[in-house]
Design a protein around this motif. Sequence first.
Motif, PDB file in Angstrom:
ATOM      1  N   ARG A   2       1.085  -1.159  -0.099  1.00 34.10           N
ATOM      2  CA  ARG A   2       0.119  -0.044   0.036  1.00 34.10           C
ATOM      3  C   ARG A   2       1.177   1.097   0.062  1.00 34.10           C
ATOM      4  O   ARG A   2       1.880   1.494   0.773  1.00 34.10           O
ATOM      5  N   ARG A  21       0.403   0.206  -9.898  1.00 35.33           N
ATOM      6  CA  ARG A  21      -0.996  -0.443  -9.786  1.00 35.33           C
ATOM      7  C   ARG A  21      -1.387  -1.535 -10.788  1.00 35.33           C
ATOM      8  O   ARG A  21      -1.705  -2.571 -10.475  1.00 35.33           O
ATOM      9  N   HIS A  25      -0.088  -3.237  -6.645  1.00 35.78           N
ATOM     10  CA  HIS A  25       0.209  -2.397  -5.623  1.00 35.78           C
ATOM     11  C   HIS A  25      -1.059  -1.568  -5.228  1.00 35.78           C
ATOM     12  O   HIS A  25      -1.735  -1.060  -6.532  1.00 35.78           O
ATOM     13  N   ASP A  26      -1.591  -1.156  -4.128  1.00 36.50           N
ATOM     14  CA  ASP A  26      -2.700  -0.136  -3.978  1.00 36.50           C
ATOM     15  C   ASP A  26      -1.902   1.088  -3.703  1.00 36.50           C
ATOM     16  O   ASP A  26      -0.964   1.478  -2.830  1.00 36.50           O
ATOM     17  N   VAL A  27      -2.244   2.072  -4.558  1.00 34.91           N
ATOM     18  CA  VAL A  27      -1.784   3.601  -4.498  1.00 34.91           C
ATOM     19  C   VAL A  27      -2.874   4.428  -4.339  1.00 34.91           C
ATOM     20  O   VAL A  27      -4.036   4.410  -4.866  1.00 34.91           O
ATOM     21  N   VAL A  28      -2.562   5.203  -3.171  1.00 38.98           N
ATOM     22  CA  VAL A  28      -3.484   6.371  -2.747  1.00 38.98           C
ATOM     23  C   VAL A  28      -2.815   7.493  -3.078  1.00 38.98           C
ATOM     24  O   VAL A  28      -1.611   7.802  -2.526  1.00 38.98           O
ATOM     25  N   ASP A  39      -9.213   6.160  -3.689  1.00 38.58           N
ATOM     26  CA  ASP A  39      -7.791   6.035  -3.959  1.00 38.58           C
ATOM     27  C   ASP A  39      -7.289   7.663  -3.739  1.00 38.58           C
ATOM     28  O   ASP A  39      -6.019   7.683  -4.199  1.00 38.58           O
TER      29      ASP A  39
END
Length: 305
Positions: A2, A21, A25-28, A39
């Motif tokens: 993350r 992404r 992967h988790d992209v914020v 997001d």
Amino acid sequence: MRILMAGASGFLGTTLAERLRDGGHDVVRLVRRAVEGADEASWKPSAGQLDPALLVGADAVVNLAGAGVGDKRWTARYKSLIRSSRVDSTGTIARAIRQLPAEDRPKVLLQSSAVGWYGDTGDREVTEEAPAGTGFLADVCRVWEAAARPAEDAGTRVVLLRTGLPLAANGGLLKPQMPLFRLGAGAKLGGGKQWVPWIALADWLAAAEFLLARDDLAGPVNVVGPRPVTNAEFTRTLGRVLNRPALLQVPGLALQVALGEFAHEALRSQRVLPGVLERAGFTFAYPNLESALHAAVGTESPAAA
């Protein structure tokens, strides 16, 4: 992973967020406007405001925020923005990391910087061990990198991306040059003897991923190609790749009239080498300029033909 990312709307940030992404992967993204989706998360770096709770559960933070160095003429006001946009964003993130309990802190902060750190190196090759140079951008890089120190002091691994000039048709060094070169108006800048620390966009992205994953690497890392070239050689090679003549020269005085103070930066020589990346075993997909330019403009290199 993350990953919390600042500067995700810029040229490099947009491309890196997409790649991360695509890699699962988790992209914020940290945004300064109203949040529009799950997001995104809100912050106000100019006011030093970032809720440390947003960092809890993040494995990494990537900070690429900062006003474009060559986007506008360097008035006193714009120079102040170049500096504050970098120092404020970096300091805000670093202080938020420091406020968290050790178990909640991100493991790594991938922090943007630039080869501007070294100033004008002339013909001298420099790696990450070289001290800061002189000039406006060198001064900016010094305070920019120092702003990340609270995160480092708190135990987070901080990697300082001393990025060179990424090569892509839609951004970076090539975007303003491509129309001129396609018209046969490509030109070397000044005498053309100054060294250019270029890097293929694909290699920059791969290096960022490499540095996120390598928990044994920290501190400054030169994100540049392994074979810098002079501006004259860069001009000849780009003309050859585009199959256009590139025989012109822009005198230094003309650059100063057109660009003002920024002309001094455009004419500086930076023979910067990727010492840390090479020692760590990073493999460049495009180690020479011609292959990198072919990849950037979408043409086939002779080696690939």
